[in-house]
Write an enzyme that holds these catalytic residues in place. Structure first.
Site, mmCIF file in Angstrom:
data_model
loop_
_atom_site.group_PDB
_atom_site.id
_atom_site.type_symbol
_atom_site.label_atom_id
_atom_site.label_comp_id
_atom_site.label_asym_id
_atom_site.label_seq_id
_atom_site.Cartn_x
_atom_site.Cartn_y
_atom_site.Cartn_z
ATOM 1 N N CYS A 199 0.932 -1.235 -0.312
ATOM 2 C CA CYS A 199 -0.071 -0.034 -0.129
ATOM 3 C C CYS A 199 0.956 1.083 -0.329
ATOM 4 O O CYS A 199 0.665 2.517 -0.696
ATOM 5 C CB CYS A 199 -1.314 0.301 1.583
ATOM 6 S SG CYS A 199 -1.996 -1.338 1.284
HETATM 7 N N1 LIG Z 1 -2.549 -6.391 1.577
HETATM 8 C C1 LIG Z 1 -3.102 -5.503 2.763
HETATM 9 O O1 LIG Z 1 -2.766 -5.684 3.255
HETATM 10 C C2 LIG Z 1 -4.056 -4.620 1.168
HETATM 11 C C3 LIG Z 1 -5.006 -2.978 2.609
HETATM 12 C C4 LIG Z 1 -4.908 -2.507 2.006
HETATM 13 C C5 LIG Z 1 -5.523 -2.210 0.554
HETATM 14 N N2 LIG Z 1 -4.827 -2.714 0.133
HETATM 15 C C6 LIG Z 1 -4.942 -3.765 -1.197
HETATM 16 O O2 LIG Z 1 -5.941 -4.385 -2.049
HETATM 17 C C7 LIG Z 1 -5.942 -5.394 -2.975
HETATM 18 C C8 LIG Z 1 -6.082 -6.665 -3.039
HETATM 19 O O3 LIG Z 1 -4.232 -6.569 -2.365
HETATM 20 P P1 LIG Z 1 -4.190 -7.517 -1.969
HETATM 21 O O4 LIG Z 1 -2.600 -7.030 -0.406
HETATM 22 O O5 LIG Z 1 -4.804 -8.551 -1.422
HETATM 23 O O6 LIG Z 1 -3.237 -8.807 -3.049
HETATM 24 P P2 LIG Z 1 -2.527 -10.137 -2.943
HETATM 25 O O7 LIG Z 1 -1.429 -10.263 -3.834
HETATM 26 O O8 LIG Z 1 -2.406 -10.736 -1.407
HETATM 27 O O9 LIG Z 1 -4.321 -11.014 -3.592
HETATM 28 C C9 LIG Z 1 -4.940 -10.646 -4.731
HETATM 29 C C10 LIG Z 1 -4.815 -11.705 -5.445
HETATM 30 O O10 LIG Z 1 -5.181 -11.954 -6.547
HETATM 31 C C11 LIG Z 1 -5.647 -12.907 -7.237
HETATM 32 N N3 LIG Z 1 -5.680 -12.248 -8.676
HETATM 33 C C12 LIG Z 1 -5.010 -11.182 -9.523
HETATM 34 N N4 LIG Z 1 -5.271 -11.575 -10.522
HETATM 35 C C13 LIG Z 1 -6.867 -12.325 -10.957
HETATM 36 C C14 LIG Z 1 -7.885 -12.322 -11.822
HETATM 37 N N5 LIG Z 1 -7.630 -11.495 -12.867
HETATM 38 N N6 LIG Z 1 -8.875 -12.780 -11.163
HETATM 39 C C15 LIG Z 1 -8.472 -13.775 -10.112
HETATM 40 N N7 LIG Z 1 -7.855 -13.272 -9.449
HETATM 41 C C16 LIG Z 1 -6.669 -12.475 -9.348
HETATM 42 C C17 LIG Z 1 -3.962 -12.996 -7.113
HETATM 43 O O11 LIG Z 1 -3.401 -14.368 -7.677
HETATM 44 C C18 LIG Z 1 -3.826 -12.654 -5.591
HETATM 45 O O12 LIG Z 1 -4.366 -13.871 -5.314
HETATM 46 C C19 LIG Z 1 -4.410 -4.122 -3.225
HETATM 47 O O13 LIG Z 1 -4.772 -3.243 -4.427
HETATM 48 C C20 LIG Z 1 -4.293 -3.157 -2.312
HETATM 49 O O14 LIG Z 1 -3.231 -2.719 -2.537
HETATM 50 C C21 LIG Z 1 -3.989 -4.330 0.303
#
Ligand SMILES: NC(=O)c1ccc[n+]([C@@H]2O[C@H](COP(=O)([O-])OP(=O)(O)OC[C@H]3O[C@@H](n4cnc5c(N)ncnc54)[C@H](O)[C@@H]3O)[C@@H](O)[C@H]2O)c1
Length: 440
Positions: free
Chosen positions: A274
């Site tokens: 983030c």
């Molecule tokens: N990790 C955090 O603490 C956090 C906190 C707030 C916001 N976010 C936001 O949330 C979003 C996701 O982050 P995250 O940390 O969960 O990411 P992550 O990489 O842990 O998970 C994303 C998942 O999406 C899957 N994916 C990618 N493309 C895909 C598709 N076309 N169809 C289906 N699945 C698909 C990936 O395989 C992965 O498992 C981002 O925008 C991030 O900025 C994350």
């Protein structure tokens, strides 16, 4: 005009299926929460290994306990799938896919775009689509909406579209998915009504806002606020250090002020999905409007220089002991970007390890949460976590603390290491000082 009241009734009676796309740090806790409050949940992910693991009842995220996954599987209300053709099945689709930056630090929306295209193929009447991925204001109406309306269905009439920023904070013991208030913006009043009703079943406090753009901008504000304030204390750390003042002592004193001050802490650089990334989504978008986001750029510059600063502090400390970094044996403590988590994304630890190797140091690392260093973007180094003992610690010319995991044996390290360079003030905070402990 669909009967929103009817759909809300389906939600309250749990005759409503929730689909979550992207089963990562954000999506998986959400799946569990909706499942645990009684919804049928389908988790979608293109990563077949994750799908297989979840369907076998295993969690791949340290702070998401496997028994929670098993309990939900046992209830028969949950399944994971890689088959995006099934996206027509759920009544609501919540999108939690990554939103990284390109090599040129521009938004990389390919995951959101691909997901929107997949949702559009099977989009049916009455479905609710909600984006949670962090992104610039305008993504929901500029990127999602045209794709979803391409086949003739109309938002607010045939289907519903909303944005609700994810605020997951892995490792936070005080707040979890259920208790972190949820901001929701709808494309139309009906969209907002339906989305707030759904989230309200799983999350204690839902905060409706005027539009999807306000909801998108809210998340950006939260992350810019952190990035800028962290940059400020990082800058102060360097200035105070030259003056012989310990910045952590200053912050501890300042935070006794009961109003108008919130403590932020310096460190070896930003990490995670983030804070190092999201502010640049706004910077990119602001350019379209001829606006320069100077605070964000400056904060990015200062924070990006911190891994280099820490390496320099280590070089200076070795130099004072008549040693060069080249050829020195250095143990880096912590590869995850954040205390007590197993998330290595954008971790300054990886950057520091790479820099040390390039400068000729002989580097090992130790991280109780990451037994092996994963191959992540830019850092193609594969090392196994060193086991900490008095004998192994004595072999190093310096120990460099990057991530202050609670599970590190601080007293043993303090007793055994010849030189400790501490970028988190973890040793002094535990009363472990002395001439061989240098802050960085
Ligand atoms: N990790 C955090 O603490 C956090 C906190 C707030 C916001 N976010 C936001 O949330 C979003 C996701 O982050 P995250 O940390 O969960 O990411 P992550 O990489 O842990 O998970 C994303 C998942 O999406 C899957 N994916 C990618 N493309 C895909 C598709 N076309 N169809 C289906 N699945 C698909 C990936 O395989 C992965 O498992 C981002 O925008 C991030 O900025 C994350």
């Amino acid at each position: 005009m669909p009967d929103v009241a009817l759909l809300k009734d389906k939600i309250s009676r749990r005759e409503y299926t929730v689909g979550v796309i992207g089963l990562g740090y954000v999506g998986l806790p959400l799946v569990l929460r909706f499942g645990e409050v009684g919804f049928r949940v389908i988790g979608f992910d293109i990563d077949r290994a994750k799908v297989k693991q979840l369907n076998a009842g295993a969690s791949y995220i340290e702070h998401v306990p496997t028994p929670r996954v098993q309990a939900l599987l046992g209830s028969s209300r949950f399944e994971a799938t890689a088959d995006l053709e099934r996206l027509g099945e759920p009544d609501a689709i919540i999108i939690c896919v990554p939103t990284p930056l390109t090599r040129h630090r521009d938004p990389d929306l390919q995951y959101v775009e691909k997901t929107a295209d997949a949702v559009a193929v099977t989009l049916r009447r009455h479905q609710l689509v909600c984006l949670e991925s962090t992104t610039y204001p305008g993504t929901t109406d500029e990127v999602l909406l045209p794709r979803l309306e391409a086949r003739g269905l109309r938002v607010g009439e045939d289907f519903f579209l909303a944005f609700s920023p994810e605020r997951e904070d892995p490792g936070n013991l005080q707040f979890d998915t259920a208790t972190i208030p949820k901001v929701v913006g709808g494309m139309t009043p009906a969209c907002l009504d339906l989305a707030t009703t759904l989230y309200g079943q799983a999350i204690k406090q839902v905060v409706p806002v005027a539009s999807t753009r306000v909801a998108e901008a809210t998340k950006i504000l939260e992350n810019v606020y952190r990035a800028v304030n962290i940059a400020l204390v990082n800058e102060l750390k360097i200035a105070f250090e030259r003056m012989g003042i310990n910045v952590w002592d200053v912050i501890e004193a300042a935070k006794t002020k009961p109003f108008g001050f919130q403590p932020f802490y310096p460190g070896p650089g930003l990490g995670g999905h983030c804070i190092p990334i999201d502010p640049f989504y706004l910077t990119w978008k602001a350019r379209e409007y001829g606006v320069a986001t100077r605070f964000i750029e400056l904060a990015g510059e200062i924070n990006a220089a911190m891994p280099g600063y820490v390496v320099h502090r280590l070089m200076d400390a070795l130099n004072e002991r008549g040693k060069a970094l080249k050829g020195a044996r250095v143990l880096v403590l912590g590869a995850a970007y954040k205390r007590d988590t197993d998330d290595p994304r954008e971790s300054p630890g990886l950057e520091i390890i790479e820099d040390l190797i390039q400068k000729g140091a002989r580097v090992d690392y130790s991280d109780p949460h990451l037994p092996r260093l994963p191959v992540v973007r830019r850092h193609k180094i594969l090392l196994a976590s060193a086991v900490l003992s008095e004998a192994t610690l004595r072999e190093y010319d310096a120990v460099l603390l990057v991530t202050d995991h609670s599970r590190f044996p601080y007293e043993l390290i303090h007793r055994s290491a010849a030189l400790i360079v501490d970028s988190r003030n973890a040793f002094r905070a535990r009363g472990l000082g002395g001439p061989h402990v240098v802050s960085a």
